[in-house]
Design an enzyme around this catalytic site. Structure first.
Site, PDB file in Angstrom:
ATOM      1  N   SER A   1     -73.079  30.867 -40.199  1.00  0.00           N
ATOM      2  CA  SER A   1     -73.067  30.462 -38.798  1.00  0.00           C
ATOM      3  C   SER A   1     -72.713  31.663 -37.947  1.00  0.00           C
ATOM      4  O   SER A   1     -71.670  32.288 -38.171  1.00  0.00           O
ATOM      5  CB  SER A   1     -72.049  29.341 -38.584  1.00  0.00           C
ATOM      6  OG  SER A   1     -72.076  28.955 -37.231  1.00  0.00           O
TER       7      SER A   1
ATOM      8  N   GLU B   1     -62.723   8.448 -20.401  1.00  0.00           N
ATOM      9  CA  GLU B   1     -62.070   9.395 -21.315  1.00  0.00           C
ATOM     10  C   GLU B   1     -60.991   8.693 -22.128  1.00  0.00           C
ATOM     11  O   GLU B   1     -60.247   7.871 -21.593  1.00  0.00           O
ATOM     12  CB  GLU B   1     -61.449  10.519 -20.474  1.00  0.00           C
ATOM     13  CG  GLU B   1     -61.590  11.874 -21.094  1.00  0.00           C
ATOM     14  CD  GLU B   1     -63.028  12.375 -21.137  1.00  0.00           C
ATOM     15  OE1 GLU B   1     -63.620  12.337 -22.233  1.00  0.00           O
ATOM     16  OE2 GLU B   1     -63.547  12.813 -20.101  1.00  0.00           O
ATOM     17  N   HIS B   2     -60.924   9.015 -23.398  1.00  0.00           N
ATOM     18  CA  HIS B   2     -59.958   8.394 -24.321  1.00  0.00           C
ATOM     19  C   HIS B   2     -60.181   6.895 -24.424  1.00  0.00           C
ATOM     20  O   HIS B   2     -59.275   6.142 -24.741  1.00  0.00           O
ATOM     21  CB  HIS B   2     -58.504   8.685 -23.892  1.00  0.00           C
ATOM     22  CG  HIS B   2     -58.125  10.107 -24.151  1.00  0.00           C
ATOM     23  ND1 HIS B   2     -57.727  10.563 -25.380  1.00  0.00           N
ATOM     24  CD2 HIS B   2     -58.137  11.188 -23.342  1.00  0.00           C
ATOM     25  CE1 HIS B   2     -57.481  11.860 -25.305  1.00  0.00           C
ATOM     26  NE2 HIS B   2     -57.738  12.269 -24.090  1.00  0.00           N
TER      27      HIS B   2
ATOM     28  N   GLY C   1     -64.422  24.040 -28.952  1.00  0.00           N
ATOM     29  CA  GLY C   1     -63.095  23.643 -28.477  1.00  0.00           C
ATOM     30  C   GLY C   1     -62.966  23.611 -26.976  1.00  0.00           C
ATOM     31  O   GLY C   1     -61.885  23.828 -26.439  1.00  0.00           O
ATOM     32  N   SER C   2     -64.063  23.339 -26.281  1.00  0.00           N
ATOM     33  CA  SER C   2     -64.044  23.335 -24.815  1.00  0.00           C
ATOM     34  C   SER C   2     -64.312  21.959 -24.228  1.00  0.00           C
ATOM     35  O   SER C   2     -64.630  21.835 -23.059  1.00  0.00           O
ATOM     36  CB  SER C   2     -65.093  24.313 -24.285  1.00  0.00           C
ATOM     37  OG  SER C   2     -64.824  25.591 -24.778  1.00  0.00           O
TER      38      SER C   2
ATOM     39  N   SER D   1     -68.033  19.275 -27.166  1.00  0.00           N
ATOM     40  CA  SER D   1     -68.475  18.660 -28.406  1.00  0.00           C
ATOM     41  C   SER D   1     -69.383  19.522 -29.287  1.00  0.00           C
ATOM     42  O   SER D   1     -70.455  19.112 -29.705  1.00  0.00           O
ATOM     43  CB  SER D   1     -69.174  17.346 -28.061  1.00  0.00           C
ATOM     44  OG  SER D   1     -68.997  16.480 -29.102  1.00  0.00           O
ATOM     45  N   SER D   2     -68.887  20.713 -29.578  1.00  0.00           N
ATOM     46  CA  SER D   2     -69.631  21.568 -30.507  1.00  0.00           C
ATOM     47  C   SER D   2     -69.672  20.952 -31.895  1.00  0.00           C
ATOM     48  O   SER D   2     -70.644  21.123 -32.635  1.00  0.00           O
ATOM     49  CB  SER D   2     -68.993  22.955 -30.571  1.00  0.00           C
ATOM     50  OG  SER D   2     -67.715  22.910 -31.188  1.00  0.00           O
TER      51      SER D   2
ATOM     52  N   ASP E   1     -69.007  11.365 -28.944  1.00  0.00           N
ATOM     53  CA  ASP E   1     -69.605  12.696 -29.050  1.00  0.00           C
ATOM     54  C   ASP E   1     -70.888  12.668 -29.868  1.00  0.00           C
ATOM     55  O   ASP E   1     -71.897  13.270 -29.496  1.00  0.00           O
ATOM     56  CB  ASP E   1     -68.618  13.676 -29.697  1.00  0.00           C
ATOM     57  CG  ASP E   1     -67.376  13.881 -28.848  1.00  0.00           C
ATOM     58  OD1 ASP E   1     -67.341  13.343 -27.727  1.00  0.00           O
ATOM     59  OD2 ASP E   1     -66.463  14.566 -29.318  1.00  0.00           O
TER      60      ASP E   1
END
Ligand code: ADP
Ligand code: MG
Length: 325
Positions: free
Chosen positions: A56, A20-21, A108-109, A112-113, A158
């Site tokens: 959308s 992560e990061h 926003g969870s 990676s939408s 992502d």
């Protein structure tokens, strides 16, 4: 291909197992696909018609613009404007089109939408207008949409995951040179769990405030390598320990966790049958990922969500296993 034919394409959300990061620091990441996906239906227009219209589900109103006049407007349609903008910059001229977007990837969870939308749309436009684009190029274009048009400082994980990952493997990716290897997930012995905390991370550019923290990144890279080795050796206890170490590093060294997520991770890690759990995605909210004994994932995940809701005034949602698209 007829000009008015309806073109369908899709891309899945992703969950990052570990790493992560690290992606915008040239490090290693290890995402896999989740069942939730974004689907697009594109009706291409004739060459001289440059009008784009976008709908959308769940997002406000139809948005219209003209190819060649893309301007950032600080709304969700920037992700679409950015795509036709970057395609033109890269020499891929496309005419107008109508597009309908439907997605089951929570926004926003930490799943990676945004990349699922970019990759689905780029795939659809590739098919609609015969664009010579590889999966890796699609991922790179998606990242540039976020970096150069939307203004979100994100790495390439992502988009690479949306473009290349599949649910049976972890995508072991070196973000320096985009080389990757697919590591089989031991799904006969372990269930993947993904639970949304109910707290959305802040929109666009949420990572940009986090200072580069060398300590975390170097150790996190080593943990990705160890996790790949542990997966290959079938050592699920070791994978679980590495999840725990990664979470503590994000909480204490990198400071991107929040108390609610820490509670969710602690509850998850304390359940019998769970190998390990951690915050997944950029942080400041979002989701957790855990591994549990095969066949027990759904029951354990429901239990974790229940205990969390009893302790925290938020509703956790189990996304994996069993939450189909
Ligand atoms: P995530 O972690 O889900 O990728 P981001 O902040 O990077 O969070 O991206 C979320 C943004 O992407 C949304 O606010 C919206 O602008 C855009 N987006 C994602 N999915 C869709 C969709 N199905 N339709 C329209 N816009 C979307
Ligand atoms: Mg995103």
């Amino acid at each position: 291909m007829g000009q008015r034919e309806l073109i369908r394409a899709s891309a899945h959300g992703r969950v990052n197992l570990i790493g992560e990061h690290t992606d915008y620091n040239g490090g290693f990441v290890l995402p896999t696909s989740i069942p939730q996906s974004t689907r697009v239906e594109i009706r291409p227009k004739t060459k001289s018609d440059l009008q784009v219209s976008i709908e959308s589900s769940g997002f406000q109103k139809v948005i219209r613009y003209e190819i060649g006049s893309e301007k950032k407007n600080d709304d969700w349609a920037d992700y679409v404007r950015g795509i036709t903008w970057i395609l033109a910059r890269e020499g891929h001229q496309v005419p107008g089109f109508d597009v309908r977007i439907n997605s089951t990837v929570p926004v926003g969870s930490g799943l990676s939408s945004s990349a699922a939308l970019e990759v689905a749309l780029l795939r659809g436009l590739r098919d609609a207008f015969s664009l010579p684009l590889t999966e890796v190029q699609i991922a790179q274009l998606g990242q540039r949409v976020e970096n150069d048009f939307v203004g979100a400082r994100v790495g390439i994980m992502d988009q690479m995951a949306a473009s290349l990952a599949d649910p049976k493997h972890a995508l072991f990716l070196d973000t320096r040179d985009l080389s990757y290897q697919k590591v089989p997930l031991p799904l006969d012995r372990a269930d993947l769990i993904v639970i949304n905390s109910g707290i959305s991370h802040k929109n666009v550019g949420s990572n940009s405030g986090a200072d580069y923290n060398t300590r975390h990144v170097i150790l996190e890279n080593a943990r990705v390598l160890s996790t790949v080795q542990a997966l290959e050796a079938g050592d699920l206890a070791a994978v679980g320990r590495l999840f725990g170490e990664s979470h503590r590093s994000m909480r204490d060294d990198y400071e991107v966790s929040i108390p609610e997520i820490d509670v969710l991770v602690e509850i998850a890690a304390a359940q019998s049958g769970v190998f390990g759990a951690r915050l997944t995605g950029g942080g400041f909210g979002g989701s957790i990922v855990a591994l549990a004994r095969a066949g027990e994932g759904r029951r354990i995940a429901d239990q974790i969500a229940k205990l969390y809701s009893e302790q925290i005034n938020e509703k956790a949602t189990v996304l994996v296993p069993g939450a189909g698209p």
